[in-house]
Scaffold this motif. Structure first.
Motif, short mmCIF file in Angstrom:
data_model
loop_
_atom_site.label_atom_id
_atom_site.label_comp_id
_atom_site.label_asym_id
_atom_site.label_seq_id
_atom_site.Cartn_x
_atom_site.Cartn_y
_atom_site.Cartn_z
N PHE A 187 82.57 92.90 54.68
CA PHE A 187 82.51 92.74 53.22
C PHE A 187 81.97 91.35 52.87
O PHE A 187 81.06 91.22 52.04
CB PHE A 187 83.90 92.93 52.61
N GLU A 188 82.52 90.32 53.49
CA GLU A 188 82.08 88.95 53.18
C GLU A 188 80.62 88.74 53.56
O GLU A 188 79.87 88.07 52.83
CB GLU A 188 82.97 87.94 53.94
N ARG A 189 80.23 89.30 54.68
CA ARG A 189 78.84 89.15 55.14
C ARG A 189 77.87 89.80 54.16
O ARG A 189 76.86 89.21 53.76
CB ARG A 189 78.69 89.76 56.53
N ILE A 190 78.18 91.03 53.74
CA ILE A 190 77.31 91.74 52.81
C ILE A 190 77.30 91.05 51.45
O ILE A 190 76.24 90.89 50.81
CB ILE A 190 77.74 93.22 52.67
N ALA A 191 78.46 90.63 50.98
CA ALA A 191 78.54 89.97 49.67
C ALA A 191 77.64 88.73 49.63
O ALA A 191 76.95 88.47 48.63
CB ALA A 191 79.98 89.60 49.35
N GLY A 192 77.64 87.95 50.71
CA GLY A 192 76.79 86.77 50.76
C GLY A 192 75.32 87.12 50.71
O GLY A 192 74.52 86.41 50.07
N LEU A 193 74.93 88.22 51.34
CA LEU A 193 73.52 88.61 51.37
C LEU A 193 73.09 89.27 50.06
O LEU A 193 71.93 89.16 49.66
CB LEU A 193 73.27 89.54 52.55
N VAL A 194 74.02 89.94 49.40
CA VAL A 194 73.73 90.46 48.05
C VAL A 194 73.41 89.29 47.12
O VAL A 194 72.50 89.36 46.29
CB VAL A 194 74.93 91.28 47.51
N GLU A 195 74.13 88.19 47.29
CA GLU A 195 73.87 86.99 46.49
C GLU A 195 72.47 86.44 46.79
O GLU A 195 71.75 86.04 45.88
CB GLU A 195 74.94 85.92 46.79
N VAL A 196 72.08 86.43 48.07
CA VAL A 196 70.74 85.96 48.44
C VAL A 196 69.66 86.80 47.77
O VAL A 196 68.64 86.28 47.29
CB VAL A 196 70.56 86.00 49.98
N ALA A 197 69.90 88.13 47.71
CA ALA A 197 68.90 89.05 47.14
C ALA A 197 68.95 89.14 45.63
O ALA A 197 68.04 89.71 45.01
CB ALA A 197 69.10 90.44 47.74
N SER A 198 69.98 88.58 45.01
CA SER A 198 70.19 88.80 43.57
C SER A 198 69.07 88.26 42.70
O SER A 198 68.86 88.75 41.59
CB SER A 198 71.53 88.17 43.15
N GLY A 199 68.34 87.28 43.18
CA GLY A 199 67.26 86.73 42.37
C GLY A 199 65.96 87.50 42.48
O GLY A 199 64.95 87.10 41.88
N HIS A 200 65.97 88.60 43.22
CA HIS A 200 64.74 89.38 43.44
C HIS A 200 64.95 90.80 42.92
O HIS A 200 65.68 91.58 43.53
CB HIS A 200 64.39 89.40 44.93
N GLN A 201 64.32 91.12 41.84
CA GLN A 201 64.54 92.42 41.19
C GLN A 201 64.09 93.56 42.10
O GLN A 201 63.02 93.51 42.71
CB GLN A 201 63.77 92.48 39.87
N GLY A 202 64.93 94.58 42.16
CA GLY A 202 64.58 95.80 42.89
C GLY A 202 64.87 95.77 44.37
O GLY A 202 64.63 96.76 45.07
N VAL A 203 65.40 94.67 44.91
CA VAL A 203 65.73 94.61 46.34
C VAL A 203 67.11 95.22 46.58
O VAL A 203 68.07 94.88 45.90
CB VAL A 203 65.70 93.16 46.86
N VAL A 204 67.16 96.13 47.54
CA VAL A 204 68.41 96.84 47.86
C VAL A 204 68.95 96.34 49.19
O VAL A 204 68.22 96.25 50.18
CB VAL A 204 68.16 98.36 47.93
N ILE A 205 70.22 96.01 49.22
CA ILE A 205 70.90 95.66 50.48
C ILE A 205 71.51 96.94 51.07
O ILE A 205 72.15 97.72 50.36
CB ILE A 205 71.99 94.60 50.26
N SER A 206 71.30 97.12 52.36
CA SER A 206 71.71 98.34 53.06
C SER A 206 72.64 97.99 54.21
O SER A 206 72.64 96.87 54.71
CB SER A 206 70.46 99.06 53.59
N ALA A 207 73.44 98.96 54.64
CA ALA A 207 74.33 98.79 55.79
C ALA A 207 74.10 99.90 56.80
O ALA A 207 73.86 101.06 56.42
CB ALA A 207 75.79 98.79 55.35
N HIS A 208 74.16 99.54 58.08
CA HIS A 208 73.99 100.51 59.17
C HIS A 208 75.06 100.19 60.21
O HIS A 208 74.95 99.21 60.95
CB HIS A 208 72.59 100.36 59.78
N CYS A 209 76.12 101.00 60.24
CA CYS A 209 77.29 100.67 61.07
C CYS A 209 77.50 101.65 62.21
O CYS A 209 77.43 102.87 62.01
CB CYS A 209 78.54 100.63 60.18
#
Length: 524
Positions: A187-209
């Motif tokens: 959760f913490e790892r993904i949340a940090g990367l969502v923040e990195v991508a937040s300034g770029h419209q249309g970028v989707v963060i994905s998970a593969h577990c």
């Protein structure tokens, strides 16, 4: 191009059954089987179908191209390393896709950088930029995966994600390649990367577990709560080692607990069970009865208290309804007077989309079976449909006879036809009729080095004239394959399965020779 903003409540379902699922030992599929699964996934309503890894072999490239032509609604993705040659090969396979996606990957973790890539941080970032930029110059929909992201330093992973986005990636996938993560950490790892991508419209963060610690679904759901808006998964949870996040579990979890996750999918859940049965049939991997959502016991109740409660109100002990996932069975029964149209219609309802040649083969088998059985039900039809996609190859079983007796050796005699049409007859003695058939067939095809690993026999239908499915696991020392066979005679079904396994080994050997000695590392 899939343009779903990350703040949306729409969860993109990325199915990788045909790529990561097929990487599970013994789960390789023929082209006909892959097309069956792809059409079923389209009917199921997944958003993205990862069709394969074209640079792995000419056979993979051909399969991706065929799937790209066959399905129209989903995005069709092809995997490639961050190398121009890989990317160009993948792009060529996607040429006829209505919605193509190039999916490029590169490892980022310290262990991979040191021991596999032998590259420093700077070199990895530059390779990501070059690979993603090259992919973006070909197609607008580009996904980047940081292999082994769950074991990558968070600061460097953020740099890698930023580099991929700046180079043009529209989806950033964060794989837990070895099933190392746990939900709070992920959760913490993904949340940090969502923040990195937040300034770029249309970028989707994905998970593969992956499910090495049994946490693939939990980690995927943690990623959704953290802002991931794509999850990569497989039907029945197939995949490398312990497998991947199971598509059916993910979809029903976010549907049933929308209050918790706040997202919805486009999956038509009433087709989940049919798709699960199809994938189980073509791979030979049996779904455990206690499997969530699609297992045989998912809606079964034996305890008296439970039975009483369900009869009074199903919600007492069932949080899902059988109809939601297509668990209800139709009472439709076909007989020898039924026509081709009725058989086709029922096959489509069961999730089998066959071309005319395959339909003709099923219909011929249906008529033969109907002469032996009074009634042909759904399980019989599914067995026939799966049987039509058995591996084509140089060998065909023409005739077999076998004997067994108490206290004496079993004998089997077979006649097989090779690709030139020549009939070869052989006989053998074994510990039982199936063992004798195995020895006779491998002798006839000149493959005495094949090792018989395992045998799985299941009754597909009920009654004294029930059809049985046999799955044999064999190895030639280089690869492990599963062969499938169906018949009302279990020894005959085993013989069909043995020939199917031999053909898969022959086909696999041919692909390996065609690919030369190029080394393709395992991915994610």
């Amino acid at each position: 191009m899939t343009e779903i903003p990350p703040e949306s409540d729409r969860l993109i379902v990325f199915d990788t059954t045909l790529r990561d699922g097929e990487q599970a030992p013994g789960c390789s599929m023929t082209l006909a089987e892959k097309l069956q699964v792809a059409r079923a996934l389209e009917r199921l309503g997944v958003d993205v179908i990862e069709a394969g890894f074209p640079a792995a072999s000419p056979g993979d490239a051909e399969a991706v191209a065929a799937i790209a032509r066959a399905v129209r609604e989903p995005v069709v993705a092809a995997l490639a390393r961050c190398r121009e040659q890989d990317i160009d090969t993948a792009a060529a396979s996607l040429a006829q896709a209505s919605r193509p996606r190039l999916h490029v990957f590169l490892a980022t973790s310290p262990i991979h950088r040191v021991h596999k890539l032998r590259m420093g941080r700077g070199a990895v970032l530059e390779a990501i930029r070059r690979g993603v930029a090259h992919a973006r110059s070909i197609y607008p929909d580009v996904e980047f995966s940081a292999e082994d992201a769950a074991r990558t330093e968070q600061d460097f992973l953020a740099e890698a994600v930023a580099a991929a986005i700046e180079a043009g990636a529209t989806t950033i996938n964060i794989p837990d390649t070895v099933g190392h993560a746990e939900p709070d950490e992920f959760f913490e790892r993904i949340a940090g990367l969502v923040e990195v991508a937040s300034g770029h419209q249309g970028v989707v963060i994905s998970a593969h577990c992956h499910d090495d610690l049994g946490l693939a679904l939990a980690n995927s759901l943690a990623a959704v709560r953290a802002g991931a808006r794509q999850v990569e998964c497989t039907v029945n949870g197939l995949g490398e080692r312990a497998g991947n996040c199971a598509l059916e579990e993910l979809v029903m979890a976010v549907r049933h607990r929308a209050d918790r996750y706040g997202v919805h999918t486009g999956v038509r859940t009433e087709h989940l069970c049919a798709t699960s049965r199809l994938v189980s049939g073509v791979t030979g991997v049996t779904v455990p009865p206690n499997k969530a959502v699609v297992g045989a016991n998912a809606f079964a109740h034996e305890a008296g208290i439970h039975q009483h409660g369900v009869l009074a109100d199903a919600s007492t002990y069932e949080i899902l309804k059988p109809d939601e996932v297509g668990a209800g069975r139709s009472a439709l029964v076909l007989g020898k007077h039924s026509g081709r149209h009725a058989v086709r219609a029922r096959l489509v309802e069961l999730g089998h989309f066959l071309d005319e040649e395959a339909l003709e083969a099923v219909f011929t088998g249906f008529k033969e079976l109907a002469d032996r059985k009074k009634q042909v039900d759904d399980d019989d039809l599914e067995a026939l449909a799966v049987g039509t996609a058995r591996a084509s190859g140089p060998w065909q079983l023409v005739e077999m006879s076998a004997t067994a007796g108490s206290g004496s050796a079993s004998h089997a005699a077979v006649r097989v036809r090779d690709e030139a049409g020549e009939i070869i007859a052989e006989a053998a003695v074994g510990d039982g009729p199936i063992d004798a058939a195995f020895r006779a067939i491998t002798r006839a095809v000149g493959r005495l080095g094949i090792e018989f690993r395992a045998l799985d026999i299941r009754s597909l239908t009920v009654g004294e004239d029930a059809q049985g499915r046999v799955v044999v696991t064999c190895s030639d020392g280089e690869r492990v394959v599963r062969g499938h066979g169906c018949s009302t005679n279990v020894v005959e079904a085993a013989a069909f399965a043995i020939v199917d396994a031999v053909n898969r080994i022959e086909n696999s050997s041919g692909r390996a020779r065609a690919a030369g000695t190029q080394e393709i590392e395992a991915v994610r």
